[in-house]
Design a protein around this motif. Structure first.
Motif, mmCIF file in Angstrom:
data_model
loop_
_atom_site.group_PDB
_atom_site.id
_atom_site.type_symbol
_atom_site.label_atom_id
_atom_site.label_comp_id
_atom_site.label_asym_id
_atom_site.label_seq_id
_atom_site.Cartn_x
_atom_site.Cartn_y
_atom_site.Cartn_z
ATOM 1 N N LEU A 134 0.803 -1.115 -0.031
ATOM 2 C CA LEU A 134 0.200 -0.051 -0.139
ATOM 3 C C LEU A 134 0.878 1.179 0.026
ATOM 4 O O LEU A 134 2.145 1.215 0.404
ATOM 5 N N SER A 135 0.250 2.408 -0.369
ATOM 6 C CA SER A 135 1.064 3.600 -0.345
ATOM 7 C C SER A 135 0.316 4.500 0.681
ATOM 8 O O SER A 135 -0.639 4.105 1.200
ATOM 9 N N ILE A 136 0.954 5.437 1.121
ATOM 10 C CA ILE A 136 0.522 6.543 1.923
ATOM 11 C C ILE A 136 -0.706 7.278 1.560
ATOM 12 O O ILE A 136 -1.517 7.302 2.251
ATOM 13 N N ASP A 137 -0.703 7.474 0.317
ATOM 14 C CA ASP A 137 -1.824 8.303 -0.317
ATOM 15 C C ASP A 137 -3.066 7.203 -0.413
ATOM 16 O O ASP A 137 -4.200 7.563 -0.251
ATOM 17 N N GLU A 138 -2.889 5.803 -0.795
ATOM 18 C CA GLU A 138 -3.947 4.943 -0.531
ATOM 19 C C GLU A 138 -4.467 4.786 0.933
ATOM 20 O O GLU A 138 -5.827 4.648 1.111
ATOM 21 N N LEU A 139 -3.755 4.860 1.973
ATOM 22 C CA LEU A 139 -4.006 4.693 3.238
ATOM 23 C C LEU A 139 -4.814 5.936 3.548
ATOM 24 O O LEU A 139 -5.829 5.834 4.272
ATOM 25 N N LYS A 140 -4.558 7.186 3.324
ATOM 26 C CA LYS A 140 -5.197 8.255 3.349
ATOM 27 C C LYS A 140 -6.634 8.311 2.821
ATOM 28 O O LYS A 140 -7.646 8.417 3.420
ATOM 29 N N HIS A 141 -6.512 7.658 1.823
ATOM 30 C CA HIS A 141 -7.996 7.604 1.116
ATOM 31 C C HIS A 141 -8.762 6.500 1.718
ATOM 32 O O HIS A 141 -10.024 6.718 1.445
ATOM 33 N N LEU A 142 -8.330 5.329 2.039
ATOM 34 C CA LEU A 142 -9.038 4.451 2.698
ATOM 35 C C LEU A 142 -9.808 5.079 3.922
ATOM 36 O O LEU A 142 -10.940 4.684 4.239
ATOM 37 N N GLU A 143 -9.106 5.827 4.758
ATOM 38 C CA GLU A 143 -9.471 6.205 5.910
ATOM 39 C C GLU A 143 -10.824 7.085 5.665
ATOM 40 O O GLU A 143 -11.861 7.443 6.459
ATOM 41 N N ARG A 144 -10.724 8.026 4.519
ATOM 42 C CA ARG A 144 -11.865 8.749 4.139
ATOM 43 C C ARG A 144 -12.644 8.164 2.827
ATOM 44 O O ARG A 144 -13.600 8.820 2.601
ATOM 45 N N LEU A 145 -12.260 7.055 2.542
ATOM 46 C CA LEU A 145 -13.036 6.487 1.281
ATOM 47 C C LEU A 145 -13.377 7.304 0.189
ATOM 48 O O LEU A 145 -14.323 7.700 -0.398
ATOM 49 N N SER A 146 -12.198 7.870 -0.251
ATOM 50 C CA SER A 146 -12.042 8.885 -1.249
ATOM 51 C C SER A 146 -11.237 8.786 -2.474
ATOM 52 O O SER A 146 -11.119 9.669 -3.273
ATOM 53 N N ASP A 147 -10.606 7.435 -2.819
ATOM 54 C CA ASP A 147 -9.775 7.418 -3.809
ATOM 55 C C ASP A 147 -10.429 7.312 -5.278
ATOM 56 O O ASP A 147 -11.495 6.556 -5.198
ATOM 57 N N PRO A 148 -10.334 8.324 -5.876
ATOM 58 C CA PRO A 148 -11.204 8.368 -7.399
ATOM 59 C C PRO A 148 -11.208 6.983 -8.108
ATOM 60 O O PRO A 148 -11.919 6.613 -8.676
ATOM 61 N N LYS A 149 -10.019 6.332 -8.271
ATOM 62 C CA LYS A 149 -9.719 5.296 -8.698
ATOM 63 C C LYS A 149 -11.048 4.044 -8.440
ATOM 64 O O LYS A 149 -11.269 3.454 -9.129
ATOM 65 N N VAL A 150 -11.147 4.171 -6.974
ATOM 66 C CA VAL A 150 -11.881 3.030 -6.311
ATOM 67 C C VAL A 150 -13.303 3.598 -6.723
ATOM 68 O O VAL A 150 -14.152 2.824 -7.196
ATOM 69 N N LEU A 151 -13.581 4.864 -6.229
ATOM 70 C CA LEU A 151 -15.077 5.274 -6.294
ATOM 71 C C LEU A 151 -15.778 5.355 -7.818
ATOM 72 O O LEU A 151 -16.786 5.181 -7.911
ATOM 73 N N GLN A 152 -14.763 5.582 -8.853
ATOM 74 C CA GLN A 152 -15.441 5.513 -10.154
ATOM 75 C C GLN A 152 -16.196 3.879 -10.381
ATOM 76 O O GLN A 152 -16.869 4.150 -11.424
ATOM 77 N N HIS A 153 -15.493 2.967 -9.689
ATOM 78 C CA HIS A 153 -16.201 1.467 -9.914
ATOM 79 C C HIS A 153 -17.158 1.363 -8.884
ATOM 80 O O HIS A 153 -17.971 0.253 -9.003
#
Length: 157
Positions: free
Chosen positions: A88-107
Motif C-alpha cells: 500500500l502507499s501513504i496516499d492509498e491509506l489516506k484515501h482508505l480512511e476517508r473512502l476517497s480514492d477516485p480510482k476506487v470510487l469510479q467503480h
C-alpha cells in the motif's frame, strides 16, 4: 494502485469478512476504523495495540500518515511501514480512511457513490470490496504477463 500480492489480497478478504461479521468498527478509534481494521490483518496487532501505538503521537490516521517517518522509531510509524511493505502507499491509506480514492470510487455505482460516508460500516465494506476487485484484476493481469504462453494453458485450463 497498490502493489497487490497474495498477502495483501488475503488481508483485504479477511478484513471485509470480519467487518461483515460485526467486528468492532468505530471510525474515531485508531485500531477499529477503516485503516485500523486493515492494519489488524496486515500487522497481526490487535485494535487495542494499534490504538495504543497511535496515541504515542498526535492526530488521526491522516495526520499520522502525513507525519510518517520510517526511521522515527515510533511504533505507529513502524506499523505504517509494514503496511507499505505489504503493497500500500501513504496516499492509498489516506484515501482508505476517508473512502476517497477516485480510482476506487469510479467503480462504485453513482447512486451509492454519492451517498458514501467515511464512517459507515456498510460503506467501508463496499469501498474495500470494490478496491479488492481492482487489486485482484491487477494481480491476475500481472501474473499473466509473467507466465510463459505455454504454461498459461496448463494453469488456466
Amino acid at each position: 494502485m497498490a502493489n497487490p500480492s497474495e498477502h495483501l489480497l488475503e488481508a483485504f478478504r479477511k478484513t471485509i469478512q470480519k467487518l461483515k461479521n460485526d467486528a468492532p468498527y468505530q471510525w474515531g478509534h485508531m485500531g477499529a476504523c477503516n485503516c485500523g481494521n486493515l492494519a489488524q490483518q496486515l500487522t497481526k496487532l490487535s485494535k487495542a495495540e494499534i490504538h495504543q501505538f497511535a496515541m504515542q503521537k498526535s492526530g488521526d490516521w491522516n495526520d499520522q500518515l502525513i507525519d510518517f517517518c520510517p526511521t522515527s522509531g515510533y511504533p505507529m510509524d513502524l506499523m505504517i511501514q509494514r503496511m507499505i511493505e505489504a503493497g500500500l502507499s501513504i496516499d492509498e491509506l489516506k484515501h482508505l480512511e476517508r473512502l476517497s480514492d477516485p480510482k476506487v470510487l469510479q467503480h462504485i455505482p453513482f447512486e451509492k457513490r454519492e451517498k458514501i460516508k467515511k464512517n459507515r460500516r456498510e460503506d467501508v465494506i463496499l469501498y474495500m470490496e470494490t478496491w479488492l476487485e481492482l487489486l485482484e484484476t491487477e494481480y491476475i493481469d500481472h501474473l499473466e504477463i509473467h507466465i510463459p504462453e505455454n504454461s498459461k494453458k496448463k494453469i488456466f485450463a
